[in-house]
Motif scaffolding. Structure first.
Motif, PDB file in Angstrom:
ATOM      1  N   GLU A  43      43.704  35.797  45.183  1.00 21.52           N
ATOM      2  CA  GLU A  43      42.603  36.676  44.763  1.00 21.52           C
ATOM      3  C   GLU A  43      41.542  35.816  44.106  1.00 21.52           C
ATOM      4  O   GLU A  43      41.819  34.691  43.653  1.00 21.52           O
ATOM      5  CB  GLU A  43      43.094  37.766  43.809  1.00 21.52           C
ATOM      6  N   TYR A 123      32.390  41.235  38.990  1.00 23.84           N
ATOM      7  CA  TYR A 123      33.614  42.022  39.189  1.00 23.84           C
ATOM      8  C   TYR A 123      33.411  43.059  40.291  1.00 23.84           C
ATOM      9  O   TYR A 123      34.267  43.225  41.179  1.00 23.84           O
ATOM     10  CB  TYR A 123      33.993  42.705  37.871  1.00 23.84           C
ATOM     11  N   GLN A 124      32.264  43.747  40.261  1.00 27.61           N
ATOM     12  CA  GLN A 124      31.989  44.762  41.268  1.00 27.61           C
ATOM     13  C   GLN A 124      31.896  44.144  42.669  1.00 27.61           C
ATOM     14  O   GLN A 124      32.395  44.705  43.649  1.00 27.61           O
ATOM     15  CB  GLN A 124      30.681  45.495  40.935  1.00 27.61           C
ATOM     16  N   ARG A 127      35.366  43.394  43.870  1.00 27.08           N
ATOM     17  CA  ARG A 127      36.047  44.630  44.281  1.00 27.08           C
ATOM     18  C   ARG A 127      35.563  45.082  45.659  1.00 27.08           C
ATOM     19  O   ARG A 127      36.370  45.468  46.510  1.00 27.08           O
ATOM     20  CB  ARG A 127      35.789  45.743  43.270  1.00 27.08           C
ATOM     21  N   GLN A 130      37.035  43.299  48.323  1.00 21.54           N
ATOM     22  CA  GLN A 130      38.499  43.449  48.319  1.00 21.54           C
ATOM     23  C   GLN A 130      39.180  42.102  48.061  1.00 21.54           C
ATOM     24  O   GLN A 130      40.195  41.766  48.674  1.00 21.54           O
ATOM     25  CB  GLN A 130      38.972  44.051  49.644  1.00 21.54           C
ATOM     26  N   LEU A 132      40.232  41.233  44.975  1.00 24.54           N
ATOM     27  CA  LEU A 132      41.028  41.346  43.749  1.00 24.54           C
ATOM     28  C   LEU A 132      42.362  42.025  44.020  1.00 24.54           C
ATOM     29  O   LEU A 132      42.449  42.953  44.821  1.00 24.54           O
ATOM     30  CB  LEU A 132      40.276  42.149  42.690  1.00 24.54           C
ATOM     31  N   LYS A 133      43.388  41.564  43.302  1.00 25.10           N
ATOM     32  CA  LYS A 133      44.674  42.243  43.245  1.00 25.10           C
ATOM     33  C   LYS A 133      44.936  42.624  41.794  1.00 25.10           C
ATOM     34  O   LYS A 133      44.082  42.440  40.938  1.00 25.10           O
ATOM     35  CB  LYS A 133      45.764  41.346  43.826  1.00 25.10           C
ATOM     36  N   ASP A 137      42.329  41.994  38.528  1.00 22.44           N
ATOM     37  CA  ASP A 137      41.672  43.265  38.225  1.00 22.44           C
ATOM     38  C   ASP A 137      41.999  43.697  36.801  1.00 22.44           C
ATOM     39  O   ASP A 137      41.115  44.134  36.038  1.00 22.44           O
ATOM     40  CB  ASP A 137      42.120  44.332  39.229  1.00 22.44           C
ATOM     41  N   ARG A 138      43.265  43.565  36.416  1.00 21.25           N
ATOM     42  CA  ARG A 138      43.674  43.935  35.054  1.00 21.25           C
ATOM     43  C   ARG A 138      42.994  43.022  34.026  1.00 21.25           C
ATOM     44  O   ARG A 138      42.591  43.487  32.953  1.00 21.25           O
ATOM     45  CB  ARG A 138      45.194  43.816  34.939  1.00 21.25           C
ATOM     46  N   GLN A 141      39.461  44.333  33.438  1.00 20.50           N
ATOM     47  CA  GLN A 141      39.464  45.545  32.606  1.00 20.50           C
ATOM     48  C   GLN A 141      39.707  45.182  31.142  1.00 20.50           C
ATOM     49  O   GLN A 141      39.070  45.723  30.234  1.00 20.50           O
ATOM     50  CB  GLN A 141      40.537  46.522  33.102  1.00 20.50           C
TER      51      GLN A 141
END
Length: 424
Positions: A43, A123-124, A127, A130, A132-133, A137-138, A141
């Motif tokens: 990722e 980040y967007q 996403r 695709q 990120l896993k 992703d965590r 956040q």
């Protein structure tokens, strides 16, 4: 799956190199796809701003050097050219670096807020590609939550000073009365809008906004009482400007030496102050060689910014303490991903017993047994099956004096809480 942060920034590399490895955000999706297709890359996210280019990647063991090689190859650079300028952070240090970047602790302007928006954009984009896993992703956040807490719990953002504000402040030092100046802004992004806001507060004589898309220039100019032009009109209006501040995403210089020479002839050598805060640069480097031109680049703003950095040192110390705690929490979650979770096994085990006993109870009903008899069989048999192994282990623990297991069982089943309630 090791986590790596790899990149260079304003502290490790000159602007001439940073602009070579900057990513055009319109093509960031394709770059992310290319990166995630590299062997061992699980990722990825790319953060590219005027002050930094960074790759955040999770890789398979043994593939730790793949992102470095890909970065050189993607930008058609000689292998090893970037090595002395790159930094690499692994695992918890990569997490710490991400938190420090998003909170502005690693910025040229300590605590500046614009970087968080740029991180969110990166980040967007990841996403949408695709790329990120769950782990990365965590992390993002968690990063946004940490940045919010730092802003709320410390004074790192007090009296915010952005790069745009620093450019305006520098212009004030050059011009005795900035209210008499005509300012040309090139671009219509967040940095230029911040500059426009500060200049409007300073009540400059005239404000011109130039942008590739005229509608965007008109919208921005309209908010701050300015006049909008397209980039094609720059040669006709450049001579009017006493101050030029430029920040676009163009890959090639917008303002050339020939363009400025023509403007200076029209101005009769009246000095012009220029600030180029774009990477890659918007203003040709040779412009700075012209007489009566005072050209400042992004790296020239350090001195003004250092004054601000000292005033925020105490707040930065508090922010670092918050980050230390949150790094530990994220890494604990990440470690848990690699551990076998007994809760899942327990649930599957219990569901297996449930299905087995439920099937026998239904068979009893089919044979004519009463519902009460079938329910009693279901309850007693299921209870015995679920408690057989734990009860046997606890009896062994009591006989052998294994107090740790006995106390753990009390916590696991909430028996210690029940006992406390009874004692109360």
């Amino acid at each position: 799956m090791p986590l790596i942060a790899l990149g260079l920034n304003h502290l490790t590399a000159p602007v001439s190199l940073r602009e070579q490895v900057a990513f055009d955000m319109d093509a960031a999706g394709e770059a992310l796809l290319a990166l995630t297709r590299e062997p061992g890359v699980e990722e990825a996210m790319i953060l590219s701003t005027c002050n930094r280019t960074e790759l955040y990647v999770s890789v398979a063991a043994g593939a730790e050097d793949i992102p470095r090689a890909w970065l050189n190859r993607h930008h058609h650079l000689t292998p090893g050219k970037l090595d002395e300028f790159l930094y690499r952070h692994d695992e918890h240090e990569a997490v710490r670096h991400m938190f420090r970047v998003a909170t502005g602790l690693d910025s040229m302007v300590l605590g500046e807020p614009q970087i968080l928006g740029q991180v969110k954009d990166a980040y967007q984009q990841a996403r949408e590609a695709q790329a990120l896993k769950a782990p990365l992703d965590r992390l993002m956040q968690h990063t946004f939550a940490v940045a919010k807490r730092v802003r709320t719990d410390t004074r790192i953002g007090a009296h915010t000073v952005s790069v745009a504000f620093t450019a305006v402040r520098l212009a004030e030092q050059v011009f005795a009365d900035i209210k008499q100046a005509c300012v040309l802004l090139i671009g219509a992004g967040d940095t230029i809008e911040l500059a426009a806001r500060h200049l409007a507060e300073k009540q400059v004589r005239r404000l011109i906004v130039a942008n590739r898309t005229l509608e965007s220039a008109q919208e921005l100019a309209g908010r701050y009482g300015g006049y909008a032009i397209s980039l094609a009109e720059l040669p006709q209006h450049l001579a009017e400007a006493d101050i030029v501040i430029s920040s676009t995403a163009a890959r090639q210089p917008i303002v050339t030496r020939a363009m400025v020479e023509q403007a200076m002839a029209t101005r009769r050598r009246k000095p012009m102050f220029m600030v180029d805060i774009a990477v890659p640069r918007d203003i040709e480097e040779a412009v700075g060689e012209l007489p009566d031109i005072y050209l400042y680049g992004i790296d020239d703003l350090h001195q003004v910014i250092d004054d601000n950095r000292r005033s925020r040192a105490a707040a930065a110390h508090d922010a670092e303490a918050i980050i230390d705690l949150q790094v530990d929490r994220y890494m604990a979650w990440r470690r848990a991903l690699t551990l076998k979770n007994p809760a899942m096994d327990m649930r599957q085990h219990a569901e297996g017993y449930r299905d087995e006993v439920l099937g026998k109870a239904r068979a009893m009903l089919a044979r004519g047994k009463s519902p009460e008899e079938a329910l009693a069989f279901l309850a007693n048999t299921l209870t015995n099956k679920l408690l057989h192994h734990p009860s046997a282990r606890l009896r062994e623990a009591a006989l052998s004096g294994d107090l740790d297991l006995l106390h753990a069982a009390g916590r696991l089943y909430g028996l210690d809480e029940e006992q406390a309630k009874r004692d109360a």
